[in-house]
Design a protein around this motif. Structure first.
Motif, PDB file in Angstrom:
ATOM      1  N   ASN A  10      32.798  44.594  34.679  1.00  0.00           N
ATOM      2  CA  ASN A  10      33.516  45.390  35.581  1.00  0.00           C
ATOM      3  C   ASN A  10      33.807  44.613  36.837  1.00  0.00           C
ATOM      4  O   ASN A  10      34.991  44.476  37.129  1.00  0.00           O
ATOM      5  CB  ASN A  10      32.844  46.550  36.150  1.00  0.00           C
ATOM      6  N   ASN A  11      32.835  43.394  37.294  1.00  0.00           N
ATOM      7  CA  ASN A  11      33.040  42.479  38.090  1.00  0.00           C
ATOM      8  C   ASN A  11      34.147  41.599  37.551  1.00  0.00           C
ATOM      9  O   ASN A  11      34.904  41.031  38.572  1.00  0.00           O
ATOM     10  CB  ASN A  11      31.728  41.995  38.417  1.00  0.00           C
ATOM     11  N   GLN A  47      37.549  43.040  38.027  1.00  0.00           N
ATOM     12  CA  GLN A  47      37.946  43.293  39.334  1.00  0.00           C
ATOM     13  C   GLN A  47      38.388  41.561  39.950  1.00  0.00           C
ATOM     14  O   GLN A  47      39.465  41.589  40.767  1.00  0.00           O
ATOM     15  CB  GLN A  47      37.017  43.922  40.171  1.00  0.00           C
TER      16      GLN A  47
END
Length: 57
Positions: A3-4, A7
């Motif tokens: 997820n990081n 992003q």
């Protein structure tokens, strides 16, 4: 972790996109369109000319 990474990538792509959008003027866009049209027309006529030269009759 994944997820990081998404992003981070979207932040980089979004920032690059927004920074280039504000630096491109309308004159640049018009110039690019005109040059693309000229290139396409010249390419078309050159391909027609070469086809005529190398066609077997």
């Amino acid at each position: 972790m994944a997820n990081n990474d998404i992003q981070l990538r979207s932040g980089i792509v979004g920032g690059t996109f927004l920074s280039t959008i504000f630096n491109i003027s309308l004159n640049d866009v018009v110039f690019t369109v005109v040059m693309a049209v000229i290139g396409a027309v010249v390419s078309f006529f050159v391909s027609c000319l070469l086809r005529r030269f190398f066609s077997k009759k």
